[in-house]
Design a protein around this motif. Structure first.
Motif, short mmCIF file in Angstrom:
data_model
loop_
_atom_site.label_atom_id
_atom_site.label_comp_id
_atom_site.label_asym_id
_atom_site.label_seq_id
_atom_site.Cartn_x
_atom_site.Cartn_y
_atom_site.Cartn_z
N GLY A 35 0.81 -1.21 0.00
CA GLY A 35 0.00 0.00 0.00
C GLY A 35 0.84 1.25 0.00
N LEU A 36 0.19 2.36 0.32
CA LEU A 36 0.88 3.64 0.34
C LEU A 36 0.38 4.50 1.51
CD1 LEU A 36 -1.54 5.65 -0.76
CD2 LEU A 36 -0.67 5.09 -2.99
N PRO A 37 1.18 5.51 1.91
CA PRO A 37 0.72 6.41 2.97
C PRO A 37 -0.19 7.48 2.39
CG PRO A 37 3.03 6.85 2.43
CD PRO A 37 2.56 5.79 1.49
N ARG A 38 -1.49 7.29 2.63
CA ARG A 38 -2.46 8.25 2.09
C ARG A 38 -2.23 9.64 2.69
NH1 ARG A 38 -8.24 6.48 3.61
NH2 ARG A 38 -7.68 7.44 5.58
N GLU A 39 -1.90 9.64 3.97
CA GLU A 39 -1.50 10.86 4.66
C GLU A 39 -0.50 10.42 5.72
OE1 GLU A 39 -5.78 11.08 6.34
OE2 GLU A 39 -4.51 11.83 7.98
N GLN A 40 0.17 11.35 6.36
CA GLN A 40 1.18 10.95 7.33
C GLN A 40 0.53 10.11 8.43
OE1 GLN A 40 4.18 13.82 8.35
NE2 GLN A 40 4.21 13.12 10.46
N VAL A 46 -1.04 7.22 8.05
CA VAL A 46 -2.12 6.35 7.61
C VAL A 46 -1.72 5.64 6.33
CG1 VAL A 46 -4.54 6.22 6.89
CG2 VAL A 46 -3.85 7.94 8.58
N TRP A 47 -1.62 4.30 6.42
CA TRP A 47 -1.27 3.52 5.24
C TRP A 47 -2.48 2.72 4.80
CZ3 TRP A 47 1.91 4.56 9.27
CH2 TRP A 47 3.15 5.15 8.96
N VAL A 48 -2.70 2.66 3.50
CA VAL A 48 -3.87 1.97 2.98
C VAL A 48 -3.45 1.00 1.87
CG1 VAL A 48 -5.62 3.67 3.58
CG2 VAL A 48 -4.29 3.98 1.50
N GLU A 49 -4.22 -0.08 1.77
CA GLU A 49 -3.89 -1.11 0.79
C GLU A 49 -4.24 -0.65 -0.62
OE1 GLU A 49 -5.62 -4.87 1.72
OE2 GLU A 49 -4.34 -5.96 0.31
N ARG A 50 -3.38 -0.93 -1.57
CA ARG A 50 -3.64 -0.51 -2.94
C ARG A 50 -3.45 -1.62 -3.96
NH1 ARG A 50 -6.21 2.85 -1.24
NH2 ARG A 50 -6.06 5.11 -1.44
N CYS A 51 -2.58 -2.59 -3.67
CA CYS A 51 -2.28 -3.61 -4.67
C CYS A 51 -2.38 -5.00 -4.06
CB CYS A 51 -0.87 -3.39 -5.22
SG CYS A 51 -0.36 -4.65 -6.39
N ALA A 52 -2.96 -5.92 -4.86
CA ALA A 52 -3.11 -7.29 -4.37
C ALA A 52 -2.09 -8.23 -5.00
CB ALA A 52 -4.53 -7.78 -4.66
N ALA A 53 -1.20 -7.70 -5.80
CA ALA A 53 -0.17 -8.51 -6.48
C ALA A 53 -0.82 -9.69 -7.20
CB ALA A 53 0.89 -9.01 -5.49
N CYS A 54 -1.80 -9.39 -8.03
CA CYS A 54 -2.53 -10.46 -8.70
C CYS A 54 -1.81 -10.99 -9.94
CB CYS A 54 -3.93 -9.99 -9.09
SG CYS A 54 -3.94 -8.85 -10.49
N GLY A 55 -0.77 -10.30 -10.36
CA GLY A 55 0.02 -10.83 -11.47
C GLY A 55 -0.53 -10.55 -12.85
N ASP A 56 -1.66 -9.83 -12.93
CA ASP A 56 -2.24 -9.53 -14.24
C ASP A 56 -2.93 -8.18 -14.13
OD1 ASP A 56 -4.69 -11.15 -16.45
OD2 ASP A 56 -3.16 -9.61 -16.81
N CYS A 57 -2.15 -7.14 -14.22
CA CYS A 57 -2.62 -5.81 -13.87
C CYS A 57 -3.63 -5.23 -14.87
CB CYS A 57 -1.43 -4.86 -13.74
SG CYS A 57 -1.90 -3.30 -13.01
N ILE A 58 -4.78 -4.79 -14.35
CA ILE A 58 -5.82 -4.23 -15.22
C ILE A 58 -6.04 -2.75 -14.95
CG2 ILE A 58 -7.08 -6.37 -15.64
CD1 ILE A 58 -8.98 -5.43 -13.32
N LEU A 59 -5.07 -2.10 -14.34
CA LEU A 59 -5.23 -0.69 -14.00
C LEU A 59 -5.46 0.19 -15.23
CD1 LEU A 59 -2.66 -0.26 -11.10
CD2 LEU A 59 -5.13 -0.07 -10.97
N GLY A 60 -5.04 -0.30 -16.39
CA GLY A 60 -5.24 0.45 -17.61
C GLY A 60 -6.70 0.50 -18.03
N LEU A 61 -7.51 -0.41 -17.47
CA LEU A 61 -8.93 -0.47 -17.84
C LEU A 61 -9.82 0.22 -16.82
CD1 LEU A 61 -8.96 -4.28 -18.70
CD2 LEU A 61 -8.80 -2.42 -20.33
#
Lengths: 64, 228
Positions: free
Chosen positions: B120-125, B127-142
């Motif tokens: 994940g990433l630090p949304r604000e100082q 606070v970290w939030v999950e962003r990626c599930a490492a699914c191996g087949d990225c569809i972020l372009g869609l």
């Protein structure tokens, strides 16, 4: 304060640490804080880390 | 980045058990920036364990050292002597670093000091939030750069479920509905026609569901290590 909870986990009294917000112009408040802290610490007694139950065997400094 | 959280001091004491000489190993990358296992945290854990051991009448010798990355052999080689010297290693790296030490030093007992949680990433100082599930087949372009696998509780691929309410997920009113976010973003960018491409059932074999994964890059391998 985070440090208080850390001291509690370690096994020391959280009251051994206290934060006071005092400006350099507040002499009276500083004196009062020092007196208050002194009384608190005296009632809590010496730092238990300076009086271990067993003597430390190795060369680690014991002033934690 | 990998986001992890330190285990409680109580749990660390249980994990250390009767070991007399402990080496706490911090890591300089992901766990440093999520303030769980960096140089400072390693020093604090080391000091806390020394103090609590002394108070319990069982003083231990606890040292700490931090390497730039715990997941690569070259960095671990630099502390080989200190590791060999210890009864037990308490690793403050993510699960990968803990295993790297165990694998690279098979005679050493290694225990984890953190609970590795998510990517994940630090949304604000703070606070970290999950962003990626490492699914191996990225569809972020869609999906306009918003991941429905990681951010949708059901990992849906073609829009929200009936539980989406006021832009939030039915499992927790503080969790955004990923598909609401995706729809809003595509609308703002004038690309909603992308949503009309219905995605088929996902092939989960590239994800954890397909078993432990491996990536091999023949172009990067050293000739001496290549299999015949």
């Amino acid at each position: 304060m985070y440090l208080k909870s850390l001291l509690k986990d370690i096994g020391l009294e959280p009251d051994r640490v206290q934060m006071y917000h005092i400006s350099s112009a507040q002499a009276a408040q500083f004196a009062q804080a020092a007196t208050e802290m002194n009384e608190k610490i005296t009632s809590l007694g010496p730092n238990p880390l300076r009086m271990p139950k067993n003597p430390i065997q190795d060369n680690e400094p014991s002033n934690e | 980045m990998i986001v992890a959280e330190q285990k409680s001091l109580e749990e660390l004491k249980t994990l250390i058990g009767d070991a007399h000489k402990v080496l706490v190993v911090g890591c300089g990358t992901c766990v440093t920036v999520c303030f769980a296992g960096g140089e400072r945290e390693a020093a604090i854990v080391s000091s806390s364990l020394r103090m609590t051991s002394t108070l319990e009448g069982r003083p231990r010798e606890i040292h700490d050292v931090t390497v730039q990355r715990q997941c690569e052999w070259e960095y671990l080689d630099q502390i080989a002597e200190q590791i060999a010297d210890a009864d037990l290693v308490l690793s403050l790296a993510c699960g990968i670093g803990v295993q790297a030490i165990a694998e690279h030093f098979p005679k050493t007992w290694v225990v984890p000091g953190l609970n590795t949680s998510f990517l994940g990433l630090p949304r604000e100082q703070g606070v970290w939030v999950e962003r990626c599930a490492a699914c191996g087949d990225c569809i972020l372009g869609l999906t306009g750069g918003i991941c429905p696998i990681a951010r949708c509780s059901k990992s849906l691929l073609n829009g929200p479920c009936g539980g989406s309410e006021d832009g939030h997920c039915e499992i927790d009113p503080e969790v955004d509905c990923a598909w609401q976010l995706i729809y809003d973003r595509l609308t703002a960018m004038g690309k909603t026609q992308v949503l009309y491409n219905i995605q088929p059932i996902k092939n989960w074999r590239t994800s954890r569901d397909g078993g432990p994964r491996k990536i091999v890059r023949p172009d990067l391998r050293l000739a001496s290590e290549q299999e015949e």
